[in-house]
Enzyme design. Structure first.
Site, mmCIF file in Angstrom:
data_model
loop_
_atom_site.group_PDB
_atom_site.id
_atom_site.type_symbol
_atom_site.label_atom_id
_atom_site.label_comp_id
_atom_site.label_asym_id
_atom_site.label_seq_id
_atom_site.Cartn_x
_atom_site.Cartn_y
_atom_site.Cartn_z
ATOM 1 N N SER A 173 15.227 41.456 20.636
ATOM 2 C CA SER A 173 16.516 41.700 20.001
ATOM 3 C C SER A 173 16.370 42.615 18.788
ATOM 4 O O SER A 173 16.029 43.781 18.919
ATOM 5 C CB SER A 173 17.154 40.355 19.629
ATOM 6 O OG SER A 173 18.475 40.511 19.204
ATOM 7 N N ASP A 345 22.996 38.346 29.497
ATOM 8 C CA ASP A 345 22.798 38.478 28.053
ATOM 9 C C ASP A 345 24.062 39.039 27.425
ATOM 10 O O ASP A 345 24.495 40.142 27.752
ATOM 11 C CB ASP A 345 21.608 39.411 27.789
ATOM 12 C CG ASP A 345 21.188 39.444 26.331
ATOM 13 O OD1 ASP A 345 21.979 39.048 25.463
ATOM 14 O OD2 ASP A 345 20.053 39.873 26.065
ATOM 15 N N HIS A 377 20.436 35.515 26.062
ATOM 16 C CA HIS A 377 19.683 36.198 25.011
ATOM 17 C C HIS A 377 18.472 35.400 24.528
ATOM 18 O O HIS A 377 17.444 35.976 24.167
ATOM 19 C CB HIS A 377 20.624 36.493 23.827
ATOM 20 C CG HIS A 377 20.143 37.573 22.922
ATOM 21 N ND1 HIS A 377 20.008 38.891 23.313
ATOM 22 C CD2 HIS A 377 19.743 37.547 21.611
ATOM 23 C CE1 HIS A 377 19.570 39.623 22.304
ATOM 24 N NE2 HIS A 377 19.390 38.835 21.256
#
Length: 471
Positions: A173, A345, A377
């Site tokens: 991320s 996600d 995620h």
């Protein structure tokens, strides 16, 4: 409420309530990252690095696997895997599942020297050479400064400590986002990153869903609040919040609030979540960041642009000659890049990964883009399928790269006839049986061996020569 808090703290220090009923707090909820690592039988180290703007960051290290010793790995140069966490997280992200499921432990057992970064402002990187944590000035940063300063200090610190010239980078991320930004503006970083593995790779946030989408809708309010109240910390993590998270989210209580909170941000329940570990996840996360960093993400969702922090039209015009900061040019990324993303996600959506990131990355740089099925995620970190579908493939890719380097090193060694015979064997059009034999010779060495060691190279040359003579 005050009495309840005092009772909880007394319980933690004493271990039991006054009537000797144990409080159901998982010990891992109260441990630091090094304590968690040692709890599972692995060696742990903490190292500090200082950024050019004065922040003191703590790096956590697992130098080898659980079934090895410092003596057994003493004379080996192990490939370095560097793990960088995402938004509001810390190095804990990589060690919160069971050892056979957690990336930090999996890579350590596979033979790597594992380092885990901590960005400024999280629970492990809250010191500065000149500024106190309680000052607004301390919190005047976003992921832009993490990319510009934190990554340089962390990567250079690891390479200096390990006496290596490059490492393998795994970012989740924001950890991927910051490396994209860093390489876009600083070409000197690319040679230090042998391979870049981006998990749930956030860049342009034009198609986010769930709770995160509200950041864009609330941008004007968030910007106004920042201007009104100034900079500060967003969601503090301390002993009390860890205890409350563990108590409220204990699996025996079956509190849906905890898992629903996670899924409202990360994406739908993929049914690979380890529900028994939820109290541990929430005890260590969020680990802290700045309000300004959250406003930066709000800008990205609102403006649908992968760009530095918007300082307002007047300042932007002075800095960039335009009312908006220019987007990062990801075509400048030069490290071989591997993307892992998913249809489930809600933050790193396929539309943004495929429609923006993959279209702009240089075709010679983007090696593999793996679209996973049904990973939200957080599943890239904690999903029960993560090892098989992400960590093991990364291990295989790195192993192949290490072997290629070792063979290349052997073939480039200048020691006369022996080297020439190896080159002939390597380039010769062999029969199918001999070709299989050669492959066995090439893949014999693993990641435990030295990449740069001349003695290791000489040993490999001898083995290859003996195998050639036998064949």
């Amino acid at each position: 409420m005050r009495l309840f808090i005092i009772s909880l703290l007394a319980t933690v220090s004493g271990g039991v309530l006054e009537d000797d009923v144990p409080l159901p707090v998982d010990p891992e909820a109260l441990m630091s990252v090094p304590e968690i690592i040692r709890h599972w039988g692995y060696p742990a180290e903490s190292h500090n690095v200082v950024t050019r703007d004065g922040y003191i960051l703590t790096l956590h290290r697992i130098p080898h696997g659980r079934n090895e010793t410092a003596e057994s790995v003493k004379n080996t140069t192990r490939p370095v895997v560097f793990l960088q966490h995402g938004l509001m997280c810390s190095s804990s992200m990589w060690v919160l599942n069971l050892p056979h499921q957690s990336a930090g432990f999996v890579f350590a057992d596979a033979g790597y020297d594992v380092w885990m970064g901590n960005s400024r402002g999280n629970i492990y990187s809250r010191r500065h050479l000149r500024i106190n944590e309680d000052s607004d000035d301390f919190w005047r940063f976003t992921w832009q400064q993490m990319a510009e300063y934190d990554l340089s200090a962390s990567i250079d610190g690891v390479l200096k400590a390990t006496n290596q010239s490059y490492l393998y980078y795994v970012g989740h991320s924001q950890g991927a986002l910051s490396m994209f930004a860093k390489q876009s503006m600083d070409p000197s970083m690319s040679p230090k990153i042998r391979q870049l593995f981006a998990l749930a790779p956030v860049s342009r946030l034009a198609h986010v869903q769930g709770a995160f989408s509200y950041l864009g809708k609330m941008y004007d309010q968030a910007k106004g609040l920042l201007a009104l109240f100034g900079d500060g910390q967003f969601l503090r993590n301390n002993l009390l919040t860890r205890i409350l998270a563990d108590l409220l989210c204990d699996s025996s209580l079956s509190n849906p609030l905890c898992t629903n909170l996670i899924f409202s941000i990360s994406g739908p329940d993929s049914h690979q979540f380890n529900d028994t570990r939820v109290p541990i996840y929430l005890a260590h996360n969020p680990a802290g960041t700045s309000i300004r960093n959250m406003v930066h993400f709000s800008q990205m969702v609102h403006n649908k642009r992968f760009a530095p922090y918007d300082l307002g039209k007047d300042i932007n015009m002075k800095l960039y000659g335009a009312p908006f900061a220019p987007e990062y040019d990801v075509s400048q990324i030069a490290s071989p890049t591997y993307l892992f993303y998913s249809d489930a996600d809600w933050l790193a959506s396929p539309e943004d990964v495929e429609g923006f990131l993959m279209r702009r990355l240089n075709s010679s740089v983007l090696r593999v883009a793996t679209r996973l099925s049904d990973f939200n995620h957080n599943d890239f970190l904690w999903g029960l399928r993560a090892r098989k579908e992400i960590y093991d493939p990364i291990d295989n890719i790195i192993r192949q790269d290490v072997r290629r380097q070792e063979i290349r090193h052997v073939l480039s060694a200048k020691d006369g006839k022996e080297t020439q015979s190896i080159k002939v064997l390597y380039n010769k059009k062999l029969s199918q049986s001999k070709n299989r034999r050669l492959k066995r010779i090439i893949v014999r060495k693993g990641v435990h061996s030295s990449i740069n060691s001349m003695s290791a190279a000489a040993s490999e040359r001898s083995k290859m020569k003996r195998d050639e003579e036998k064949s």
